[in-house]
Structures are given as C-alpha cells and as structure tokens.
Design an enzyme around this catalytic site. Structure first.
Site, PDB file in Angstrom:
ATOM      1  N   HIS A 141       0.810  -1.215   0.000  1.00 26.78           N
ATOM      2  CA  HIS A 141       0.000   0.000   0.000  1.00 26.78           C
ATOM      3  C   HIS A 141       0.847   1.270   0.000  1.00 26.78           C
ATOM      4  CE1 HIS A 141      -3.423  -2.632   0.680  1.00 26.78           C
ATOM      5  NE2 HIS A 141      -4.145  -1.624   0.268  1.00 26.78           N
ATOM      6  N   ARG A 170       2.443  -9.544  -0.951  1.00 29.61           N
ATOM      7  CA  ARG A 170       2.798  -8.449  -1.850  1.00 29.61           C
ATOM      8  C   ARG A 170       3.487  -7.298  -1.144  1.00 29.61           C
ATOM      9  NH1 ARG A 170      -1.711  -4.593  -2.562  1.00 29.61           N
ATOM     10  NH2 ARG A 170      -3.549  -5.240  -1.407  1.00 29.61           N
ATOM     11  N   ARG A 220     -17.221   0.201  -2.779  1.00 32.88           N
ATOM     12  CA  ARG A 220     -16.882  -1.130  -2.268  1.00 32.88           C
ATOM     13  C   ARG A 220     -17.154  -1.191  -0.775  1.00 32.88           C
ATOM     14  NH1 ARG A 220     -10.792  -3.264  -2.812  1.00 32.88           N
ATOM     15  NH2 ARG A 220     -10.475  -1.802  -1.089  1.00 32.88           N
ATOM     16  N   CYS A 254      -9.615  -2.949 -11.550  1.00 33.92           N
ATOM     17  CA  CYS A 254      -9.406  -1.818 -10.647  1.00 33.92           C
ATOM     18  C   CYS A 254      -8.087  -1.935  -9.886  1.00 33.92           C
ATOM     19  CB  CYS A 254     -10.562  -1.684  -9.654  1.00 33.92           C
ATOM     20  SG  CYS A 254     -10.756  -3.101  -8.561  1.00 33.92           S
TER      21      CYS A 254
END
Length: 595
Positions: free
Chosen positions: A202, A483, A346, A520
């Site tokens: 992030h 990640r 979302r 997205c």
C-alpha cells in the site's frame, strides 16, 4: 559523505529534498507538523517533560536507601545532567522552531543525531553512554504521553500537513501504515523511501497514486540515512543517493524539470475522449479513498468512480466506527461531486494490511491472525458483523437517491457468501422502506481477487450484475506471496501466465454473459498493460486519478485488433510461457509484430 541505497522502483520520477526520518526503531512516537501558532506550546511541552523527569529522578535519588551502592546515585546524577544538557534541549527546540515538528518527533529526531555521534566515538566508555541518553529521552517521551495532548487527533504515527519551510522534504521510514497514508496524501513530502514493502504494497500504491517518486524495500535505508541528509530519490531505477555531489545533483534537477514538462503535456488530454485508433471507446474510471478525492477524479476527466475504498472512513477513529449517517454523508458527497457519473462503492475491506484499531472488551474488534491476508478480512469480516454490514449497506443505498451508485463486494470465494450478501442487502432495503428513507436501484458487483472466484465465475455471474478484477490480491493469492514482503518481491509478476490466463478468462466470460467487467487493480494504471488488456476485451479501467492521463495517452495509440489474435493463440499454445513472452515482445516491438 555521499553514498547510495538500493531498493525497488515503485513510482517513477525524481524527488530531491532533506530527509525526514519517521518512526525511529528506537522509539515509537507520534509524528506530525504543528502550525506556527503551536510552536511555543510544543516547546512548553518539551520543557514540562524535562521538569517532570528531573523531579522524578531527584525523588528517586532522595529516596535511595542508606546502603544503596554509590554507583546508583552517580548514575542518577548523570541522567540529571543529561536532562539539562543544551546539546539535547536546544537542538530539540530547533527542530520544533525550524521544521515545526511536534515535541515527541523533535526529541526522537535529536536522539537519532546524538546516538550516531556516540556510535562514532572511539572511547568505549563514552560510546556506552548512548544508553543513558536513550533512557533519559524515553523518560521524557513517557512524561509527554502522560500529559495533555497538543491537539493532534490523527493518532499514533500520524503525519499532518503544515508549513515546514520552503525546502522540499522526503520521508524516510521503516514502513508507513495505511492509516498514516491518509495524512501522507495531504502532506508536504515530495517523495519517500521505506525499508520494507513490495511493488504493490500500500505504500507503493499511494506513491503511484500521488504521482510522486518512491523507493521501497530499501532494507537499511532508515538506519543509514540521517535526519536532514540531502536525498535524491530516483524512482525509475530504485536508487536513493544520499548527499550527492554537485554534478550528480544538477543532473537529477534537470531530469526533474523534464518530468514536470511531460506531466504538463499529459494534462492537455483531460477533455479528449478515450477512444482507440480503431474506434473502440474505453471507460477510464477513478479509484478513491476519501470523499475529498472526488475533486481530483473530476479534474482528471474520469468517467466516474470505479472503486471507492470505504475502509479508510473507518480508520484513525480510535476504535470508533462511523455511524450510518456519517457514512451516508460521505457517500452522498462523492455521488453529488461526480455529477451523474457512476460511483462504485466497495464495502469495507478491513483486514490484512488494513486493520482496525483494537477496541475494548465486549465491543467490535479486529484480531490479527497468524496470516491476516488469509484470515477474517473483507466480506468475511462484514458477514461476521451483520449489524455493522447492514448499516453500511443502508448508507450506500441512501446515497443512491442522489445519483448512479454501484455496490461492490470484496474477496468473495463462496456462493454461500454471495447469498448471504444478497440477503443482507434485501434486509437493508426493507429497513429503509420501513423507515421511509428514499433509495434507488443499484447494480451489485463481485470483486474477483481470489483464484477461487475466477474459477467459479459462471456461478457468480448469475448472481451479480458486474465483476471487477482486483489484480493486486489476485496476483498475491495466485502466486502465494505476500505483496508487501520485499524478500519475495522479485516473484511478484503480473506477466506470469497464470495471472494473464485468469484475467483473460474473467474478461471473456463476463463479456459472453453480457455482464460488465473492469480492472481496478494496479494493472489498470500501468501503461505496460493497457494494450494487452484492451486486446483481451477489457473496455473499463479504474485507477488513481493521477494515472488517467498516461493511460489515456496509451489508449489513443492502441489498435484493439493488433494483439487480439496473438492473445487468443497465447492461451491455446502448448508452451504458454513462450506465448506470454511473445505477447510481451509484441508490445515492446509493435512495428515487427503481426496481429
């Protein structure tokens, strides 16, 4: 002395500025800038903490038993002397005066400077005195934490924007928590370096969304870079140059000016329709985190909001969840700001690297499992808290009365989950009807970010109106790697045949079923994938507003038919690895490739 630090290039461009070290490994404190009017009060807090610790140490010394070793009294004398040492106190005041650091940040910054000086001393006895300085500073920090707050409401580790002088600053940290990124977005920093993180952590995503240079996974960066070092961040090469020579500095300043000119050229495309060379219209949508981001989406020429990440409304609230009315106002503000363009909201994706603060016993809380990415997160967490979930669904439905709203559900893996979501939505609708509150029809979408969802897609397509591919998590879960972990970052590969095959399969199945499909994740905002995704049949991309111009430029240069046959052949080939490599080469050498 000039030296270099290497990491992962995650956001392109060049940043030049003075290093601001945040969250020293020695002491974990709040970090935020204060306004000019607060400088004196911060200095007063520093002075009060010193006086409190001095009184505490004097009391300890006074109460020593008669038979206590003389060394104990001598040690307390040393600590009292350090408390009043001008090298510690005056220099700390200077950080507050000149940089507008809060008192805790200024004190920990000066500790960093002094600790390095002690480490460089040749005399063993003097070098060991570093521990005394650290103990004194920690006592002062504890005294500050017991005292009254200076008025910053952001929470631990937060960063608040304020005037910090004219000189550019770059942030250097071990890592930046997602909650802190909300403050980073409004900060004065022109780039950042973190010790940890991967290309889709992030921290990296925020850097790209802000369109500022960044290097992550620099390992020891925050340990070897000192407060106020002059730093050049080369976001293209993943290189950090500390205290560069005049020649190197001038070269990077030239590159910086060139990048600024390129960005200015791209802004001219704002009102140009996103249409390929062969006439295919492409929808370019925006990803946003907060209602205020809608303004940037409109300014970038977005055709709507393709992903409103609502979890950021839940962060930095000291464990208190937003009410239904608070959420409704936030969603309504975005819908109104987009002026009729679609807004995809979302539901909350709490968990993994975006945890909520722990709450008191008996209240809602989010626990950290051994592997949060595989635990109670996203829709799993929402379904485990049905009252909270229905509250969010009601707020989203209420916002639909003000414009076109689409509802998106994250991390679905089971049809049973989808059934529960639809049941919860129906209950939320009925509650609004009973309360006489207006709402409109909304399309319901499923995120495809787990391989299981991609493999059972026909079942999901029968239940939902559209799907959105979250490539960041899809790659993480398919390739079985974290990640955000720089030690396996080299294995994070969007070009892996399994990833391309999953993405192509979702797009083709959705189109065949007559259902909308978008991407997205980070692949949508990566110019390297624009043409291949269009060739796969994708017509809807969602990315941060700052990425829209460069993707639009790629769309305008794309012939949607050029790679279509090659894409089709790639996934039918016996050697899929070779097919994917041929596809990549065709993108790199368009003049020599054939359709």
């Amino acid at each position: 002395m000039s030296f270099q630090v290497f990491g992962l290039p995650v956001s392109r461009g060049v940043a030049i500025g003075r290093a601001v070290l945040v969250s020293s490994s020695r002491v974990d404190v709040d970090h935020y800038f204060v306004a000019e009017t607060q400088v004196e009060s911060e200095i007063a807090r520093l002075r009060d903490s010193r006086d409190d610790v001095a009184a505490e140490l004097s009391g300890l010394q006074r109460d020593l038993p008669a038979d206590a070793p003389s060394e104990l009294s001598a040690l307390l004398d040393v600590h009292l002397m350090l408390l009043h040492d001008e090298v510690l106190i005056s220099a700390t005041k200077q950080w507050i005066n000149e940089r507008h650091y809060n008192a805790e940040w200024a004190l920990s910054a000066q500790l960093e400077v002094l600790a390095r000086q002690f480490d460089e001393m040749e005399d063993d006895y003097l070098r060991e005195r570093k521990a005394d300085v650290e103990q004194v500073v920690e006592r002062m920090l504890r005294a500050m934490s017991r005292g009254a707050s200076s008025g910053c409401a952001e929470g631990d580790g937060s960063i608040r924007a304020a005037a910090a002088g004219a000189e550019p600053l770059v942030l250097v940290a071990n890592d930046i928590a997602p909650a802190d990124m909300l403050h980073f977005k409004r900060s004065v920093f022109t780039g950042f370096v973190t010790d940890v993180g991967g290309k889709t952590s992030h921290t990296a995503i925020v850097a790209r969304s802000l369109d500022i240079p960044a290097v992550v996974g620099a390992r020891e960066g925050s340990r070897v870079i000192r407060q106020d070092d002059l730093v050049v961040i080369d976001g293209d090469a993943g290189l950090v140059i500390v205290n560069p020579s005049d020649i190197v500095l001038e070269e990077y300043r030239f590159r910086q000016r060139q990048s600024e000119l390129e960005r200015e050229k791209l802004t001219r495309l704002r009102h140009t329709p996103a249409v390929t060379m062969d006439g295919e219209r492409i929808e370019l949508l925006a990803n946003i985190e907060l209602p205020t981001d809608a303004k940037a989406a409109v300014a970038a020429g977005a055709a709507g909001v393709g992903l409103f990440r609502t979890e950021f409304l839940f962060m930095n609230r000291a464990g208190e969840l937003p009410t239904e009315d608070e959420q409704f106002e936030a969603y309504r503000a975005v819908v109104v700001a987009m002026n009729g363009a679609p807004v995809t909201i979302r539901t909350v994706d709490i968990g993994a690297d975006k945890p909520l603060e722990r709450m008191s016993a008996g209240e809602l809380r989010h626990e950290h499992g051994l592997n949060p990415a595989l635990g109670l997160r996203a829709v799993r967490w929402s379904l485990s808290e049905p009252a909270m979930f229905r509250q969010q669904l009601r707020a989203i439905l209420r916002a639909s009365a003000f414009g076109k709203v689409r509802l998106l559900i994250p991390m679905l893996t089971h049809v049973s989950e989808a059934t529960q979501v639809l049941e919860a939505l129906e209950r939320a609708r009925q509650q609004l009807i009973d309360a006489g509150k207006p709402f409109s029809a909304v399309d319901i979408g499923a995120m495809v970010e787990v391989p299981a969802a991609a493999l059972v897609l026909p079942s999901l397509l029968r239940m939902f109106d559209f799907v959105s591919i979250g490539t960041n998590d899809l790659i993480q879960y398919t390739l079985a790697l974290d990640r955000g972990d720089e030690s396996v970052a080299h294995l994070y590969d969007p070009w892996h045949p399994a990833i391309l095959k999953l993405v192509e399969g979702v797009i083709s199945q959705a189109r065949a079923a007559g259902k909308g499909v978008s991407v997205c994740g980070e692949m949508a905002g990566d110019p390297a994938f624009t043409e291949v995704l269009i060739a796969m049949g994708l017509r809807s991309f969602s990315m941060h507003p700052s990425q829209i111009a460069s993707i639009k430029q790629n769309v305008l240069r794309t012939d949607s038919r050029r790679l279509a046959a090659l894409v089709c052949a790639t996934f039918k080939a016996d050697d899929i690895w070779g097919g994917c490599e041929a596809l990549r080469n065709a993108l790199a050498h368009p003049a020599t490739s054939s359709p």
